[in-house]
Structure formats: C-alpha cells, structure tokens
Design an enzyme around this catalytic site. Structure first.
Site, PDB file in Angstrom:
ATOM      1  N   ASP A 236       0.869  -1.172   0.000  1.00 41.84           N
ATOM      2  CA  ASP A 236       0.000   0.000   0.000  1.00 41.84           C
ATOM      3  C   ASP A 236       0.910   1.227   0.000  1.00 41.84           C
ATOM      4  OD1 ASP A 236      -2.347   1.626   0.410  1.00 41.84           O
ATOM      5  OD2 ASP A 236      -1.809   1.714   2.535  1.00 41.84           O
TER       6      ASP A 236
ATOM      7  N   ASP B 206      -0.136   5.202   0.987  1.00 42.27           N
ATOM      8  CA  ASP B 206      -0.379   6.107   2.110  1.00 42.27           C
ATOM      9  C   ASP B 206      -0.472   5.335   3.420  1.00 42.27           C
ATOM     10  OD1 ASP B 206      -0.589   8.460   0.506  1.00 42.27           O
ATOM     11  OD2 ASP B 206      -2.608   7.866  -0.059  1.00 42.27           O
TER      12      ASP B 206
ATOM     13  N   ASP C 295      -1.704  -0.868   5.914  1.00 45.54           N
ATOM     14  CA  ASP C 295      -2.125  -0.424   7.252  1.00 45.54           C
ATOM     15  C   ASP C 295      -3.634  -0.317   7.398  1.00 45.54           C
ATOM     16  OD1 ASP C 295      -2.241   1.846   5.468  1.00 45.54           O
ATOM     17  OD2 ASP C 295      -2.423   3.126   7.238  1.00 45.54           O
TER      18      ASP C 295
END
Length: 219
Positions: free
Chosen positions: A7, A9, A167
């Site tokens: 991922d 961001d 996250d």
C-alpha cells in the site's frame, strides 16, 4: 517469483500532512473550518473520493456537490503531493534490501495512479517497483481483491507467491479475497482492529524482510 505488494499512504509514505493541509484548503474555499490532522487520519484509506466525502460530512454540510469538490481537491493536491510528505523511516533501505534478496515489488493503492507515480518518482524509488496499480487503474479498488489481482497480473506474478503489506483493513481484505498472504503495517494510520485476518503484523517496515521470509520460503 516472490512478490511483495505495498500500500502507499500510511505504509510507504507518511502523506498525512499534505492530505490534511489540502483538506483544510478545500474546506476553506467553502467557508468551512478545517478538521484536525487526527480527524483526517481516520478518513484515509478508500481513495480521494471517500476522503473528500468524509471531510464534507465531518463539516456537516450536504449542499456541496461531491464530484465538484473531489475535482477541486485534486487540483489543490496535485502540486502538493510531496510538499510535506515523507517516506516512513527505513523505507528505502528496506525496499532495496528486498530487491537485493530477490523479491519483486509492486504498489497497490487506492490513490490515483498518476499521483502515486509522482510520489514514487519524487522519492527516487520508482525504479524499485515492477508495477503500480492505482485506484483508477482497474474498474474496482481495494478491498475488492480484483484490484490486488490486477496489480499482481501486471508483474506476471501469482497470488499464492505474493504478500500484501498495508495499514488498512482494505489491504487485509483484498489479500484474503485474492488468496495472498498479508502483513499489517502497525506503523501506519490504521486502527489495531484493521489487522483482523492478517497473516502477520509488523511494528516497523524494517521488520518486513524477516517476516516475509517466514511466510514465503524461497523455492
């Protein structure tokens, strides 16, 4: 081939400062107060459209056209994608270590692909990735597993030999649906509950190589 899909961001890049600034600038144009950075943190993870919608909902306004606001946000954010954003500590070193150990790398993000590519180029790590699957690269995006599967296909990899690192619950759900393993990035923006269903968890990005080796042995 062993493939590591990241991922962006909250996983590779601490983009919260720029996203928060741009949300504030957008709302100011409508005469609305800026949300706190902590509030913006909770809005990240489902792409620009959802970020803007959540920011407008947070401001308790219903009379602003969402599509117009999203377009305006991208105009504001485009020149500022790396103004205050930074790679998380140890990111470049970890990525280069993974490549040196034979991993193929990719990015799967709900951020528009042009913005994602711009960020990776600015930080000098674009050359480390075999593919970038953005939020507008396919008809669907995370948590739909087709987004991750599409990104994996761009590298000629297979889900069974892939690990998704992220996250957000979207990353873990996409990996589960795709039949890939996953590592939850505790250092990012996501709540601890988002790790539910992850194959493993990591406190720091520098922990990833050792954890990944235990999940996908060289064959």
């Amino acid at each position: 081939m062993r493939l590591m899909v990241f991922d962006l961001d909250g996983t590779l890049v601490d983009s919260l400062p720029d996203l928060s600034d741009c949300v504030g600038l957008l709302l100011a144009e409508y005469g609305l107060p800026a949300p706190s950075q902590d509030a913006v943190r909770s809005m990240i993870g489902d792409g620009v459209g959802k970020l803007v919608e959540r920011a407008l909902d947070h401001a308790n306004t219903k009379d602003i056209d969402r599509q117009t606001a999203i377009h305006r946000f991208m105009e504001i954010y485009g020149p500022r994608v790396t103004e205050r954003s930074r790679l998380f500590p140890g990111t470049e070193e970890t990525l280069r270590r993974l490549v040196g150990e034979g991993w193929t790398l990719a990015v799967c993000t709900n951020k528009p692909v042009a913005a994602a590519n711009d960020i990776l180029r600015t930080f000098g790590i674009m050359d480390l990735f075999a593919a970038v699957g953005g939020g507008d690269s396919f008809p669907v995006r995370k948590p739909d597993p087709a987004h991750l599967l599409g990104t994996i296909a761009l590298t000629n990899g297979t889900a069974a030999r892939s690990i998704m690192v992220g996250d957000h619950a979207n990353d873990i759900l996409a990996a589960r649906g795709a039949g890939a393993k996953s590592i939850f990035a505790r250092w990012g923006y996501g709540l601890p509950a988002y790790a539910d269903g992850a194959t493993a968890e990591a406190d720091r990005i520098s922990d990833i190589p050792v954890i990944a080796d235990t999940l996908l042995k060289v064959s």
